[in-house]
Design a protein around this motif. Structure first.
Motif, short mmCIF file in Angstrom:
data_model
loop_
_atom_site.label_atom_id
_atom_site.label_comp_id
_atom_site.label_asym_id
_atom_site.label_seq_id
_atom_site.Cartn_x
_atom_site.Cartn_y
_atom_site.Cartn_z
N GLN A 74 0.51 -1.31 -0.36
CA GLN A 74 0.40 0.02 0.22
C GLN A 74 1.06 1.16 0.05
O GLN A 74 0.42 2.67 -0.58
N HIS A 75 1.40 1.32 0.63
CA HIS A 75 2.96 2.16 0.26
C HIS A 75 3.66 2.24 -0.47
O HIS A 75 4.24 3.44 -1.36
N THR A 76 4.16 1.18 -0.99
CA THR A 76 5.27 1.67 -2.25
C THR A 76 4.77 1.52 -3.54
O THR A 76 5.42 1.73 -4.35
N ALA A 77 3.67 1.35 -3.80
CA ALA A 77 2.69 1.96 -4.47
C ALA A 77 3.09 2.78 -5.25
O ALA A 77 2.50 3.56 -5.81
N GLY A 78 3.04 3.84 -3.98
CA GLY A 78 3.30 5.30 -3.86
C GLY A 78 4.68 5.87 -4.15
O GLY A 78 4.52 7.12 -4.28
N ILE A 79 5.51 5.07 -4.83
CA ILE A 79 6.52 5.06 -4.13
C ILE A 79 7.55 4.61 -5.91
O ILE A 79 8.65 4.84 -6.29
N THR A 80 6.99 3.79 -6.95
CA THR A 80 7.23 3.37 -7.72
C THR A 80 8.15 4.25 -8.79
O THR A 80 9.07 4.41 -9.61
N GLY A 81 7.76 5.80 -8.73
CA GLY A 81 8.99 6.49 -9.47
C GLY A 81 9.80 7.38 -8.96
O GLY A 81 10.58 8.29 -9.87
N ALA A 82 10.45 7.30 -7.45
CA ALA A 82 11.82 7.29 -7.63
C ALA A 82 12.74 7.02 -7.37
O ALA A 82 12.98 5.71 -8.21
N GLU A 83 13.84 7.77 -8.11
CA GLU A 83 14.67 7.76 -9.00
C GLU A 83 15.87 6.62 -8.31
O GLU A 83 16.35 6.07 -8.57
N VAL A 84 15.97 7.23 -6.89
CA VAL A 84 16.65 6.50 -5.90
C VAL A 84 15.87 6.33 -4.03
O VAL A 84 15.60 7.54 -3.93
N ILE A 85 15.83 5.05 -3.95
CA ILE A 85 15.21 4.52 -3.33
C ILE A 85 16.18 4.12 -1.57
O ILE A 85 17.13 3.63 -2.37
N VAL A 86 16.10 5.24 -0.68
CA VAL A 86 17.18 5.06 0.41
C VAL A 86 16.29 3.91 1.53
O VAL A 86 15.35 5.11 2.26
N ALA A 87 16.11 3.06 2.37
CA ALA A 87 15.99 2.34 3.42
C ALA A 87 16.13 2.09 4.61
O ALA A 87 17.82 1.97 4.22
N VAL A 88 15.74 2.32 5.44
CA VAL A 88 16.37 2.12 6.70
C VAL A 88 15.88 1.69 8.02
O VAL A 88 14.57 2.07 8.28
N ASN A 89 16.18 0.19 7.90
CA ASN A 89 14.73 -0.29 9.28
C ASN A 89 15.78 -1.24 10.03
O ASN A 89 16.59 -1.50 9.62
N ASN A 90 15.31 -1.53 10.96
CA ASN A 90 16.04 -2.46 11.90
C ASN A 90 16.14 -3.90 11.38
O ASN A 90 16.64 -4.85 11.73
N ASP A 91 15.10 -4.05 10.55
CA ASP A 91 14.72 -5.26 10.37
C ASP A 91 15.04 -5.61 9.20
O ASP A 91 14.23 -5.10 8.10
N PRO A 92 15.79 -6.74 9.18
CA PRO A 92 16.93 -7.14 7.92
C PRO A 92 15.67 -7.24 7.06
O PRO A 92 16.38 -7.48 5.65
N GLU A 93 14.52 -8.39 7.19
CA GLU A 93 13.21 -8.70 6.81
C GLU A 93 12.53 -7.64 6.39
O GLU A 93 11.42 -8.02 4.94
N ALA A 94 12.87 -7.25 6.51
CA ALA A 94 11.54 -5.65 6.54
C ALA A 94 11.14 -5.85 4.17
O ALA A 94 12.30 -5.59 4.65
#
Length: 354
Positions: A283-303
């Motif tokens: 539901q969230h990633t459907a809104g960011i497919t057009g981003a040129e560069v995506i940097v993600a920070v999360n404490n869950d390596p399986e996110a």
């Protein structure tokens, strides 16, 4: 059976005489579809004085621009636009019709499809073509965004769908492209329109438009509490970006709906998207497919967010934010552009550094 239906048609989305960006995004997709089908790209632009916009549409990929000018088309109305467009399509049989899934487009698309007695696939995020059967395959989120539905229209024409803004990249204009501009007749009277424009009320909340932002710094539930979002704002300020959030943060009342990114919020296409404490539900990633560069920070390596990002950092979101702020301030203190450094070199601090 459908040999008489030809051409990929885009209905331009205009406001106060200006063409919205989604129109050019659709022309780019129409160009790809038409090239695969061996057909032409047509664009319909409606307004009171919109002929001057036609050359730009040709430069972006249209072969033919159909211009409809009339005083009653100066402001969007459901009745007026529906009548003019369906009158035109009664004489021109389109194979494919693309409409932007804006406020106006979402109102117009079902009215046109109802008048023409064919279906419309709403809020598409992926368009592909089956060249063997000449079918457009429309892909859209369904069941609350938990699945992606692929839809075809094998037994009716035109094939029609609305497409979310910022899903596709706007093509680079080619000012040398040649095309045809057709001034079309408009048969429209006051009696054809049941509603009237009275007044435009501008609401200024002092907010930002995340759809137009080149850098978006976003946070989700992993940020912990509302006070921690001040750190996101600090990082956004250093980078010259804006803050966005996920749906649960809006539901908590911490941010306005205008900041929500995702299927039920805004679709964005920034040069750089930083996601902190965001799991990465569809539901969230459907809104960011057009981003040129995506940097993600999360404490869950399986996110799931790590499946769609370009760079991932497994670590505490707040610690990484602090490190990013420190490094960006250092770059600025040395006369550099922190945002340009991140976008151009695509370098971020590692989890170990944070």
């Amino acid at each position: 059976m459908f040999e008489e239906y030809k051409g990929v048609y885009v209905i331009a989305d205009c406001f106060e005489g200006q063409v919205r960006g989604v129109t050019y995004e659709l022309i780019g997709q129409a160009r790809l579809i038409a090239d695969q089908l061996g057909e032409k790209v047509h664009t319909l632009v409606l307004g009171e004085a919109v002929a001057a916009t036609a050359p730009s549409m040709i430069a972006h990929g249209s072969d033919v621009v159909h211009v409809f000018e009339h005083p009653l088309l100066g402001r969007y109305t459901t009745d007026g636009y529906t009548k003019v467009i369906t009158d035109f399509f009664a004489d021109h049989k389109p194979n494919v019709i693309l409409i932007g899934a804006t406020n106006d487009g979402r109102d117009l698309a079902p009215r046109i499809s109802g008048r023409m007695k064919n279906g419309v696939v709403a809020d598409c995020t992926i368009l592909t073509v089956d060249t063997k059967d000449g079918l457009v395959e429309w892909t859209r989120p369904a069941l609350g965004g938990n699945i992606l539905a692929e839809i075809i229209c094998p037994e009716h024409r035109p094939q029609m769908g609305s497409v979310r803004p910022n899903v596709f990249k706007k093509p680079e204009p080619d000012e040398t492209r040649q095309g045809e501009i057709c001034k079309e007749p408009v048969q429209l009277a006051d009696g054809d329109i049941r509603n009237r424009f009275v007044e435009m009320i501008h609401i200024d909340k002092g907010d930002v438009n995340i759809e137009d932002a080149e850098i978006v710094v976003a946070g989700g539930r992993g940020m912990g509490n509302q006070a921690n979002f001040a750190k996101l704002q600090e990082l956004a300020d250093v980078l010259g970006g804006v803050v966005g959030v996920t749906r649960p943060i809006v539901e908590k009342g911490w941010f306005d709906l205008s900041r929500q990114i995702g299927q039920t919020g805004k679709t964005i296409a920034p040069k750089l998207y930083l996601a902190f404490g965001i799991s990465g539900a569809i539901q969230h990633t459907a809104g960011i497919t057009g981003a040129e560069v995506i940097v993600a920070v999360n404490n869950d390596p399986e996110a799931p967010i790590f499946n769609v990002c370009d760079y991932g950092i497994v670590g505490d979101a707040l610690q990484v934010i602090d490190e990013m702020i420190r490094q960006c301030k250092r770059i600025k203190a040395n006369g550099g552009d922190a945002a340009a450094a991140l976008v151009q070199t695509q370098q971020v601090p590692s989890a170990d550094e944070a």
